[in-house]
Design a protein around this motif. Structure first.
Motif, PDB file in Angstrom:
ATOM      1  N   UNK A 110       0.820  -1.216   0.000  1.00 31.51           N
ATOM      2  CA  UNK A 110       0.000   0.000   0.000  1.00 31.51           C
ATOM      3  C   UNK A 110       0.849   1.260   0.000  1.00 31.51           C
ATOM      4  N   UNK A 111       0.323   2.335  -0.583  1.00 30.87           N
ATOM      5  CA  UNK A 111       0.961   3.632  -0.368  1.00 30.87           C
ATOM      6  C   UNK A 111       0.713   4.067   1.080  1.00 30.87           C
ATOM      7  N   UNK A 112       1.522   4.995   1.559  1.00 43.66           N
ATOM      8  CA  UNK A 112       1.346   5.452   2.934  1.00 43.66           C
ATOM      9  C   UNK A 112       0.044   6.253   3.081  1.00 43.66           C
ATOM     10  N   UNK A 113      -0.298   6.996   2.022  1.00 40.21           N
ATOM     11  CA  UNK A 113      -1.572   7.713   2.017  1.00 40.21           C
ATOM     12  C   UNK A 113      -2.375   7.284   0.799  1.00 40.21           C
ATOM     13  N   UNK A 186       0.841   2.223  11.613  1.00 46.00           N
ATOM     14  CA  UNK A 186       0.332   3.581  11.819  1.00 46.00           C
ATOM     15  C   UNK A 186      -1.154   3.595  11.480  1.00 46.00           C
ATOM     16  N   UNK A 266      -1.335  -1.227   8.898  1.00 49.58           N
ATOM     17  CA  UNK A 266      -1.967   0.064   9.120  1.00 49.58           C
ATOM     18  C   UNK A 266      -2.592   0.622   7.849  1.00 49.58           C
ATOM     19  N   UNK A 270      -5.741  10.110   2.491  1.00 47.39           N
ATOM     20  CA  UNK A 270      -5.547  11.522   2.208  1.00 47.39           C
ATOM     21  C   UNK A 270      -6.917  12.206   2.207  1.00 47.39           C
TER      22      UNK A 270
ATOM     23  N   UNK B  41       5.457   8.739   8.033  1.00 47.09           N
ATOM     24  CA  UNK B  41       6.170   7.701   7.277  1.00 47.09           C
ATOM     25  C   UNK B  41       6.662   6.603   8.201  1.00 47.09           C
ATOM     26  N   UNK B 117       8.762  -4.009   4.638  1.00 48.62           N
ATOM     27  CA  UNK B 117       7.561  -3.721   5.416  1.00 48.62           C
ATOM     28  C   UNK B 117       6.905  -5.015   5.879  1.00 48.62           C
ATOM     29  N   UNK B 135       6.755   3.245  -3.031  1.00 49.85           N
ATOM     30  CA  UNK B 135       5.542   3.468  -3.818  1.00 49.85           C
ATOM     31  C   UNK B 135       5.687   4.843  -4.470  1.00 49.85           C
ATOM     32  N   UNK B 137       3.711   7.145  -5.152  1.00 47.77           N
ATOM     33  CA  UNK B 137       2.988   8.213  -4.469  1.00 47.77           C
ATOM     34  C   UNK B 137       3.711   8.656  -3.199  1.00 47.77           C
ATOM     35  N   UNK B 138       4.317   7.708  -2.483  1.00 47.02           N
ATOM     36  CA  UNK B 138       5.100   8.060  -1.297  1.00 47.02           C
ATOM     37  C   UNK B 138       6.247   8.980  -1.695  1.00 47.02           C
ATOM     38  N   UNK B 141       5.154  12.533  -2.526  1.00 45.99           N
ATOM     39  CA  UNK B 141       4.814  13.339  -1.353  1.00 45.99           C
ATOM     40  C   UNK B 141       6.062  13.830  -0.629  1.00 45.99           C
TER      41      UNK B 141
END
Lengths: 332, 293
Positions: A110-113, A186, A266, A270, B41, B117, B135, B137-138, B141
């Motif tokens: 997964x992405x973090x957000x 998280x 977790x 967004x 993060x 992870x 990722x 997208x990470x 950001x």
């Protein structure tokens, strides 16, 4: 929700529907008891000419319903609701659906957000996730077929608050709280009041679209447990469910499969898209947890507060329809 | 049971809304007090500081790290650092992160495979020490929205898993994803050539069956294991580390595009790879000894 809407004089009339009687005092909400699949809804829509349906009844907690009930309520219930809203010459102008960030799942890839347009990175394995995805599919189809209707889908993060009981809140309320050994994910939380405020916001401003709703920031699970003052009970990372099963049976912990994933990886969502419509949660994730602790401490000290209100069909009918009731006016 | 409600009736009762004045929510956010400093993060500056304190002797006295061209790394704003990757348990990532954080006082986020992870304990420690799952997208950001330094190894696991016979021969740079990340974020790519990591833990051969069995990308048998026995799993040879920062590479493309020309991306990736490879050979030509530089 109904209580919040009642205070708005622009709202002409509110109609509540559920399988159980309401547990809060409602001043001018008409309440109908229905079965869990809402099969009566299309008649009600026709009879009352409602223009907004707020669908908050989706089950997002698989410990509270059997597999069958979950499907009946989520999928069939939503189908009936959308069928009622989409019938020919339907008066319905807006449909609001309360979904969950469970649709994103929880996986290492997964992405973090998560943003709203991203899809989950692992296939949905748990019942509740699958049913929610199906529901959102139904809603998407409905939105496509009824371009004139405002369709809002809200995906809420883990809800914590004074009243709501979820597997997470149940776990945090005990002195031992499960974690998956070796992981400290998280998590993001949203406060009960913010849930209501958000539903109110999108309903009042007729905001169409798909939105994530969550408090700002994320907290490691270990920190949440430390804040609440519960001790972590690490469950081995292999054969997690089999080890947890007997403890679940004994009522020591709540551990639905979707929580097993969440406590590994977790999830973060967004909320900038929702912020653009003019809504941000009052409580941050940490604030939500703190508020939860305060409520928990109170409950531990005085026990569960007795219901301040019991719904009595006859009395309510009397208050609402009898000509003997004198409306008081002139107050502000 | 169906309530009878007509427009007329509700109009009469309109006033009654004011009977229950609900407290309207005050418009202030409730922050809540945090107990730890773990950021979004999963990174904790406390853990980073502790890791730096523990790592400092290794950095100074074991690897005796020497930098060249550190001034090419900007003091502010995002930049994507790319380097060659080597050693069974790569020793280059901590060296680069430690070096830049100590010298420039800027945090470095390390992008790495999801494998980290997934692994219990290791994954948590890795995240607290500044690791982020790779990722796109990470990366966007951290680089674009937060203007931080991000370290990435375009070779991926193909770099550290190569055997000693292939030392200092760069593997394929993935599919050029790192170029797209930099283009999208509108930040420069800064290549770093690392000499020394290869010899700190050289792989003699791999055992693919065992790797599959325990679910890791590769299972190496290293010279360290033969030399030190079980200790060799974590003990590096004291190879001399030399790092050279190359000139930042910028791309004249608009940021935040959905897609970039694949041929342009591959071309840029290949140019950087060639340049890095040339620099490595150049540095090896100048190196007199593996242990003393």
């Amino acid at each position: 929700m109904a209580q919040a809407l009642e205070s708005d004089p622009e709202v002409e009339m509110i109609l509540g529907m559920g399988t159980r009687e309401p547990s809060v005092a409602l001043e001018r909400t008409e309440f109908v008891r229905a079965d869990q699949t809402y099969s009566i809804l299309s008649r009600i829509v026709r009879a009352t000419q409602v223009d907004t349906i707020v669908h908050t009844f989706l089950v997002v907690d698989s410990t509270r319903a059997s597999a069958r009930a979950l499907h009946e309520i989520n999928v069939i219930g939503t189908m009936n609701l959308l069928a009622a809203a989409g019938q020919t010459a339907s008066p319905v102008r807006q449909v609001v659906v309360k979904s969950s960030t469970l649709v994103y799942g929880s996986a290492a890839t997964d992405p973090v957000w998560f943003r709203e347009e991203m899809s989950r990175t692992s296939p949905a394995r748990t019942r509740v996730e699958r049913s929610l995805l199906e529901v959102e599919g139904l809603v998407r189809d409905f939105a496509e077929d009824n371009p004139a209707t405002v369709v809002t889908v809200l995906r809420f993060a883990n809800v914590l608050g004074t009243d709501i009981v979820t597997p997470i809140s149940a776990n945090l309320s005990r002195s031992l709280c499960p974690s998956v050994a070796g992981y400290d994910p998280l998590l993001q939380f949203v406060e009960e009041d913010d849930v209501v405020r958000c539903l109110e916001h999108v309903t009042r401003h007729r905001v169409p679209g798909l939105y994530n709703v969550a408090g700002a920031g994320k907290l490691p699970w270990s920190e949440v447990a430390a804040m609440v003052g519960t001790r972590l009970l690490p469950i081995p990372p292999v054969a997690t469910q089999s080890v947890a099963a007997p403890m679940v049976r004994l009522g020591l912990i709540d551990f639905p499969p979707e929580l097993g994933d969440l406590l590994r990886y977790g999830r973060g969502v967004d909320t900038s898209r929702l912020a653009k419509t003019g809504f941000t949660c009052r409580y941050t994730s940490a604030g939500t947890v703190e508020n939860f602790i305060r409520a928990l401490r109170l409950r531990r000290s005085v026990g569960k507060p007795p219901a301040s209100y019991t719904y009595e069909q006859d009395i309510e009918q009397f208050f609402r329809h009898s000509s003997a009731v004198v409306p008081i006016s002139g107050e502000t | 049971m169906t309530p009878v409600a007509t427009g007329k009736e509700t109009a009469q009762r309109e006033q009654r809304a004011s009977l229950v004045p609900l407290p309207r929510p005050i418009d202030e956010t409730i922050e809540g007090e945090r107990l730890s400093d773990v950021d979004e993060w999963g990174r904790s500056e406390h853990t980073r500081a502790l890791a730096r304190r523990l790592y400092a002797p290794l950095y100074k006295h074991w690897f005796r790290v020497e930098w060249e061209g550190l001034e090419k790394i900007p003091k502010t704003g995002g930049a994507l650092l790319v380097a060659n990757h080597a050693g069974a348990i790569p020793s280059d990532a901590p060296v680069i992160m430690h070096g830049i954080e100590e010298e420039l006082g800027r945090p470095v986020y390390g992008l790495a495979d999801y494998f980290f992870r997934e692994a219990p304990w290791i994954g948590t420690m890795w995240a607290r020490a500044g690791g982020v799952p790779a990722h796109p997208d990470n990366a966007r950001r951290i680089l674009r929205d937060q203007g931080q330094l991000v370290l990435v190894f375009p070779e991926g696991t193909k770099g550290p898993s190569k055997t000693y016979t292939d030392r200092y021969r760069l593997r394929r740079f993935g599919r050029g994803g790192f170029i797209e990340i930099a283009m999208r974020a509108g930040v420069p790519v800064i290549p770093i050539a690392v000499v020394g990591a290869e010899e700190s833990m050289p792989i003699l051969f791999r055992v693919p069956r065992l790797a599959k069995l325990i679910g890791v990308p590769y299972f190496p048998v290293t010279a360290n294991m033969l030399a030190f026995g079980p200790l060799g799993l974590g003990l590096y040879f004291p190879a001399k580390f030399k790092l050279r920062v190359l000139d930042p590479v910028t791309f004249n493309v608009p940021p935040a595009q959905e897609r970039y020309s694949k041929s342009r991306v591959m071309e840029e990736a290949e140019t950087i790879r060639m340049h890095l490879q040339e620099t490595l050979y150049e540095m090896l030509r100048e190196r007199r000894s593996v242990w003393f530089g």
